[in-house]
Every structure is written in C-alpha cells, then in structure tokens.
Design an enzyme around this catalytic site. Structure first.
Site, short mmCIF file in Angstrom:
data_model
loop_
_atom_site.label_atom_id
_atom_site.label_comp_id
_atom_site.label_asym_id
_atom_site.label_seq_id
_atom_site.Cartn_x
_atom_site.Cartn_y
_atom_site.Cartn_z
N LYS A 202 0.92 -1.31 -0.02
CA LYS A 202 0.17 0.07 -0.08
C LYS A 202 0.72 1.25 -0.04
O LYS A 202 0.65 2.05 -0.77
CB LYS A 202 -1.06 -0.12 1.18
CG LYS A 202 -1.80 1.35 1.42
CD LYS A 202 -2.88 1.41 0.23
CE LYS A 202 -3.12 2.83 0.26
NZ LYS A 202 -4.14 3.15 -0.85
N CYS A 258 -4.20 11.13 1.24
CA CYS A 258 -3.59 10.00 1.12
C CYS A 258 -2.10 10.20 0.80
O CYS A 258 -1.02 9.79 1.54
CB CYS A 258 -4.25 8.87 0.22
SG CYS A 258 -5.62 8.14 0.81
N ARG A 325 -8.88 17.90 2.33
CA ARG A 325 -7.64 17.41 3.19
C ARG A 325 -6.33 17.69 2.16
O ARG A 325 -6.27 17.08 1.11
CB ARG A 325 -7.70 15.95 3.53
CG ARG A 325 -8.89 16.16 4.57
CD ARG A 325 -9.10 14.58 5.23
NE ARG A 325 -9.87 13.62 4.47
CZ ARG A 325 -10.19 12.48 4.61
NH1 ARG A 325 -9.72 11.72 5.71
NH2 ARG A 325 -10.79 11.77 3.81
N1 NAD Z 1 -9.87 8.37 1.58
C1 NAD Z 1 -9.31 7.41 0.99
O1 NAD Z 1 -9.54 7.58 -0.64
C2 NAD Z 1 -8.47 6.08 1.02
C3 NAD Z 1 -8.36 5.09 0.07
C4 NAD Z 1 -7.67 4.21 0.36
C5 NAD Z 1 -7.12 3.99 1.77
N2 NAD Z 1 -7.51 4.94 3.02
C6 NAD Z 1 -7.02 4.63 4.11
O2 NAD Z 1 -8.18 4.31 4.97
C7 NAD Z 1 -8.24 4.65 6.21
C8 NAD Z 1 -9.57 5.69 6.45
O3 NAD Z 1 -9.49 6.55 5.63
P1 NAD Z 1 -10.67 7.70 5.43
O4 NAD Z 1 -10.48 8.77 4.66
O5 NAD Z 1 -12.01 6.84 5.21
O6 NAD Z 1 -10.88 8.06 7.14
P2 NAD Z 1 -11.83 9.32 7.80
O7 NAD Z 1 -10.86 9.93 8.56
O8 NAD Z 1 -12.62 10.02 6.70
O9 NAD Z 1 -13.01 8.42 8.37
C9 NAD Z 1 -12.68 7.46 9.70
C10 NAD Z 1 -13.74 7.24 10.56
O10 NAD Z 1 -13.47 6.44 11.38
C11 NAD Z 1 -14.18 6.74 12.41
N3 NAD Z 1 -13.69 6.38 13.76
C12 NAD Z 1 -12.41 6.31 14.36
N4 NAD Z 1 -12.26 5.65 15.25
C13 NAD Z 1 -13.47 4.73 15.54
C14 NAD Z 1 -13.68 4.08 16.68
N5 NAD Z 1 -12.86 3.41 17.65
N6 NAD Z 1 -15.12 3.33 16.17
C15 NAD Z 1 -15.75 3.68 15.30
N7 NAD Z 1 -15.35 4.66 14.33
C16 NAD Z 1 -14.15 5.39 14.40
C17 NAD Z 1 -14.22 8.32 12.66
O11 NAD Z 1 -15.20 8.81 13.24
C18 NAD Z 1 -14.46 8.54 10.94
O12 NAD Z 1 -15.70 8.70 10.72
C19 NAD Z 1 -7.14 5.53 6.34
O13 NAD Z 1 -5.94 4.91 6.94
C20 NAD Z 1 -6.56 6.11 4.85
O14 NAD Z 1 -5.06 6.20 4.83
C21 NAD Z 1 -8.24 6.19 2.52
O1 UPG Z 2 -1.26 12.71 -13.11
C1 UPG Z 2 -1.65 13.20 -11.86
C2 UPG Z 2 -2.43 12.49 -11.15
C3 UPG Z 2 -2.79 12.81 -9.98
N1 UPG Z 2 -2.49 14.21 -9.53
C4 UPG Z 2 -2.93 14.61 -8.24
O2 UPG Z 2 -2.56 13.79 -7.41
C5 UPG Z 2 -3.47 13.67 -6.07
C6 UPG Z 2 -4.22 12.37 -5.99
O3 UPG Z 2 -4.98 12.05 -6.88
P1 UPG Z 2 -5.56 10.50 -7.00
O4 UPG Z 2 -4.68 9.45 -6.78
O5 UPG Z 2 -6.28 10.40 -8.25
O6 UPG Z 2 -6.50 10.46 -5.67
P2 UPG Z 2 -6.73 9.96 -4.27
O7 UPG Z 2 -8.48 9.76 -4.01
O8 UPG Z 2 -5.79 10.54 -3.32
O9 UPG Z 2 -6.01 8.36 -4.50
C7 UPG Z 2 -4.85 8.03 -4.33
O10 UPG Z 2 -4.77 7.81 -2.76
C8 UPG Z 2 -5.52 6.55 -2.26
C9 UPG Z 2 -5.59 6.70 -0.89
O11 UPG Z 2 -4.44 5.74 -0.38
C10 UPG Z 2 -5.22 5.38 -2.94
O12 UPG Z 2 -6.25 4.26 -2.69
C11 UPG Z 2 -5.41 5.59 -4.74
O13 UPG Z 2 -5.03 4.38 -5.21
C12 UPG Z 2 -4.42 6.81 -5.04
O14 UPG Z 2 -4.76 7.01 -6.32
C13 UPG Z 2 -4.75 14.81 -6.80
O15 UPG Z 2 -4.51 16.03 -5.86
C14 UPG Z 2 -4.41 15.07 -7.99
O16 UPG Z 2 -4.91 16.38 -8.42
C15 UPG Z 2 -1.66 14.91 -10.23
O17 UPG Z 2 -1.15 16.01 -9.94
N2 UPG Z 2 -1.14 14.42 -11.59
#
Ligand code: NAD
Ligand code: UPG
Length: 443
Positions: A202, A258, A325
């Site tokens: 990851k 992320c 964020r």
């Molecule tokens: N946001 C993304 O696109 C994305 C993609 C891939 C991986 N991740 C990873 O997934 C994880 C979650 O990300 P997110 O953006 O969904 O987080 P977020 O901060 O938006 O949401 C987390 C939620 O967990 C809840 N929470 C915390 N402790 C808790 C508990 N003990 N019991 C019940 N609820 C609880 C919070 O109230 C909050 O609503 C992170 O580690 C992130 O890095 C995020």
């Molecule tokens: O060619 C590119 C592609 C992306 N971005 C920027 O990069 C950031 C992230 O973009 P993107 O990856 O599409 O969005 P996320 O939702 O942050 O997704 C990333 O982060 C997630 C959380 O870990 C992962 O799950 C995904 O696989 C990973 O792509 C944004 O600000 C984009 O504008 C650029 O500047 N140039």
C-alpha cells in the site's frame, strides 16, 4: 457473509456499500453519532458520484445498516473490517490511536471466532500490534488479515466494484479460500501474500504514484526553460508500456488525504529502521514547491499582488470530491492573502467544507465560475473540474477586468486558447503569444 465495518469515512462507507452490493450483510459503525444519524437518513457525509443510489438500494434490500453500537455489530459478524483514519502525527509518522482504540473495542466485544481485517493504511507491523491488542482483551479465537484499500476519491464506488487488483495479506493459509471467495465477485486479480508485504504494498504504491507526479512536475519546470511542452512529453513517454500514460499530468502537485500523509509515513517507516529514503524526501519537497508555481506566474503577469482581485476556480484536491484535506488550494489561498490579494472563490461542491475550516475577510464566496471571474485581474484554475473545461472563454474575457488565466492543471488545449484573446499561463507549456500586454491594475 455478515460483516461489521468499523469507521465510516470514505473507505469504510464505500467498501461497506460495495460488500452489501455483492450480497453480504453489512453494518457500518462509527463513533461519530452525527455521521451515523445522517447515514440512517440516507444522507452521505461525503460527496461521491453515485453513492446515494447505491446506499439507498442496499439499505432497502436490508443488506446495509448504520450503527454506533460497535459491540452489537461485532457480535453479529464473522468478519470485522477496520477502516478508521490513520492521520499524520507532527513527525509525519502515522497516528495509530484510532486503530488501537478500535482493536481494543473489538477485542472486548468478541463472542466467538472472528476474522479481523484491516483496510486502513497502516505501517508495517501494525496488524501484529492489532493482534496483540485484541488478544489482550479476549480468550476467543481470531485471525488477522490485511486488505489494503486502493480506491480513489471521486471514482470510489467504481474503483471498489471493479478494482485492478485486490491484495490480501494473511498468515493462516486456511483463510485464503474464504477471503478470495469474498472478493472474487469484484475481480479475479487477487494477490495473496504475507501480512507485512501487504502493508508495504500500500505505501509503496502510493509513494510510487506520488513519485511519478513529482517527476513529471520537475520535467515540466525544465520544459518551461527549454521551450518544450510537458503535455506532449508525457504523451510520448506514456506510449512506452514500461512507463505507461497515467499519473503524468503536470500541475500544481498532489494533495488529498493519502499521498501527502502516506509519503511522509513511509519516510518515517524507513527512518525507524535507520534507512534514509532520499528519493521520497525529494518527491515531497518537489510537491511542496510546485504549488507556488501559480503565485510565481501571477507575479510574472501582474507584477505585485497587493490589492489585486484574483478569482480562484477549484478548492478540492481533485475533481468529483468535496474533500479538501491537504488540497494545494489551501496553501495557495493563504499565501495570496498574505500578499494582499482579494480573492473570489468558487468550487462546484467543496465550498461548504472549505468555508468551515478556512474563512477570511479578503474572501468572497461566489455562486459560479463566471461570478468568481467577474472584475478579477486574474483567474487561477486549481482543480480540474469538468465544468471549468467547458467554460466559454469569450464570456470569461468579457467579465474579467484583465483577461489573465493561470491554468494550474493544464486543462485547456492549444486550440482552445489560440485566438481566445486570453493572456494564458499553464504548467510546463510554452506560453502562447498574449493577445495583448495587460496593464497592471491595482485596487
Ligand atoms: N480516503 C481515501 O480515499 C482512502 C483510500 C485508501 C485508503 N485509505 C485509508 O483508509 C483509512 C480511512 O480513511 P478515510 O479517509 O476513510 O478516513 P476518515 O478519517 O474519513 O474516516 C475515519 C472514520 O473512522 C471513525 N472512527 C475512528 N475511530 C473509531 C472507532 N474506534 N470506532 C468507530 N469509528 C471510529 C471516525 O469517526 C471517522 O468517521 C486511512 O488509513 C486511509 O489512509 C483512504
Ligand atoms: O497525473 C496526476 C495524477 C494525480 N495528480 C494529483 O494527485 C492527487 C491524488 O490523486 P488520485 O490518486 O487520483 O486521488 P486519491 O483519491 O488521493 O487516490 C490515491 O490515494 C488513495 C488513498 O491511499 C489510494 O487508494 C489511490 O489508489 C491513490 O490513487 C490529486 O491532488 C491529483 O490532482 C496529479 O497532480 N497528476
């Protein structure tokens, strides 16, 4: 399968909905009661195309529910998915407080054999820590699995329903068939490995994608000096299958919940074992500097910025989300206010969240893109929303005080710009001949 998802943020909510869509019975749990109440009323706390339709369908089919009762949800479920946040500590290291709290609560609630899978992005070794915390709270048998999540905001539902791959990290091979079957309705590209490698996949994936972005941004900076066009360069590079065309869009750099957090966390993970991740440190530095290109170009076109009126198009860190964020817009807006500019802000969906966390007397909140451009000395495009790509450039020129457009995401083609009468600056592309040399307008 009966599944409890702990943490109903982006990942918890979207994966809960998608597991329900595949016929499982899912309870999404969150400690934030307001969030759960909103979800019970079928209102999504996040903006994500299509999410409410999927949510409604699965709630009505009684496959999906929302609850603040973690104990009950754990007891009713065979699989518990941890999807709580892992934000950055000031050191850059991942803050594991929510993970540890959730693990303790799961352990105390256990009433029989369970699988505890972690979808949150966690440093290598964290699943081991989760095992120890749960074991400290219960005599019940359980297994630990790592299922890192790769969804992207803005396309989260489609990414989850049709992923490129699913990574499953486990140490009990007897679980492999169950976990593969659970995910086989999403894809047949399932990669099973050990837990530590899954945790590292990851971070390595996000760090690599961030590296691609910083790499092309550095190339764009050189392109500007040697008269090459970075969009052409990226197209040409991307035709090599070893390089690939994606994540080569130059601009104002990456933001979001992320990449900034996970790159810093991986630098720390390496640092904790006395390894200096030099390449990734540079990726982070390049990204930080890149957002200031917008301000550099504004100064280049307007001279000084005190008392100028600047329209800002886009606040979210990327299109199709209201997530702000670590959005580059935040730092750019703060810097422009510091330089004395008056700002007119517009974003199709992120204005509410932005205003809740940042407001200032120099900011005017606008109803649409042209409103933000009206009487402005320059407009800066910070997020590549589709509606900005479709704007009528002749109307834009008509409403602006001076027709200066700084395109921080290279969304307009040469054809659109040529003859449009704009003074147009983009990232890493030769500047088209300006329609006219504008007069500096101050106050
Ligand atoms: N946001 C993304 O696109 C994305 C993609 C891939 C991986 N991740 C990873 O997934 C994880 C979650 O990300 P997110 O953006 O969904 O987080 P977020 O901060 O938006 O949401 C987390 C939620 O967990 C809840 N929470 C915390 N402790 C808790 C508990 N003990 N019991 C019940 N609820 C609880 C919070 O109230 C909050 O609503 C992170 O580690 C992130 O890095 C995020
Ligand atoms: O060619 C590119 C592609 C992306 N971005 C920027 O990069 C950031 C992230 O973009 P993107 O990856 O599409 O969005 P996320 O939702 O942050 O997704 C990333 O982060 C997630 C959380 O870990 C992962 O799950 C995904 O696989 C990973 O792509 C944004 O600000 C984009 O504008 C650029 O500047 N140039």
């Amino acid at each position: 399968m009966d599944i409890a998802v702990i943490g109903t943020g982006y990942v918890g909510l979207v994966s809960g909905i998608c597991f329900a869509e595949m016929g499982n019975h899912v309870t999404c749990v969150d400690q934030d009661i307001n969030k759960i109440e909103a979800l019970q009323n079928l209102a999504s706390p996040i903006y994500e195309p299509g999410i409410e339709t999927f949510m409604e369908r699965n709630v009505q089919a009684e496959r999906l529910k929302f609850s603040s009762n973690l104990i009950e949800a754990v007891r009713q479920s065979e699989l518990i998915i941890i999807a709580v946040g892992t934000p950055s500590l000031p050191s850059g290291e991942a803050n594991l407080q929510y993970i540890e709290q959730a693990a303790g609560e799961i352990g105390r609630a256990m009433n029989g054999r369970k699988i505890v899978a972690t979808k949150s992005t966690v440093p290598v070794g964290t699943n081991e820590k989760i095992r120890q915390i749960i074991a400290g709270q219960t005599e019940q048998p359980f297994d630990i699995v790592s299922i890192p999540e790769f969804l992207r905001e803005g396309s989260a539902i489609q990414d989850t329903l049709h992923p490129d791959r699913i990574v499953i990290g486990l140490d009990n091979r007897e679980l492999e068939a169950t976990m593969v079957e659970l995910h086989s309705s999403f894809t047949d590209q399932i990669f099973v490995t050990d837990i530590r490698s899954a945790e590292m996949i990851k971070y390595a994936s996000n760090a690599f994608l961030a590296t691609k972005i910083s790499f092309i941004n550095e190339i764009s900076n050189i392109c500007e000096k040697v008269g090459a066009d970075v969009t052409e360069v990226a197209l040409g590079m991307g035709k090599d299958p070893r390089i690939g065309p994606s994540f080569l869009n130059a601009g104002i750099g990456y933001g979001g919940s992320c990449f900034p957090k996970d790159t810093k966390a991986l630098i720390q993970i390496a640092g904790n074992v006395n390894y200096e991740f030099q390449l990734l440190k540079s990726v982070v530095e390049v990204n930080k500097a890149q957002r200031y290109k917008v301000i550099e170009k504004l100064k280049q076109s307007l001279g000084q910025l005190n008392n100028t009126v600047i329209g800002i198009w886009g606040l979210s860190f990327k299109p199709n989300t209201d997530d702000i964020r670590e959005a580059p817009s935040i730092e750019i807006i703060e810097a422009l206010i510091g330089l004395g500019a008056r700002l007119k802000l517009y974003d199709p969906v992120a204005m509410g969240k932005f205003k809740d966390s940042f407001d200032h007397p120099s900011i005017t909140w606008c109803a649409n893109a042209l409103d933000a451009a009206a009487n402005a000395d320059a407009v800066c495009l910070l997020t590549d929303w589709q509606e900005f790509k479709e704007i009528s450039l002749s109307q834009l020129i008509y409403v602006m005080e001076q027709p200066i457009l700084i395109d921080g995401r290279n969304v307009y083609s040469k054809e659109q710009i040529e003859g449009a009468g704009l003074h147009y600056y983009s990232i890493g592309r030769p500047e088209p001949i300006p329609a006219f040399r504008s007069q500096v307008h101050v106050g």
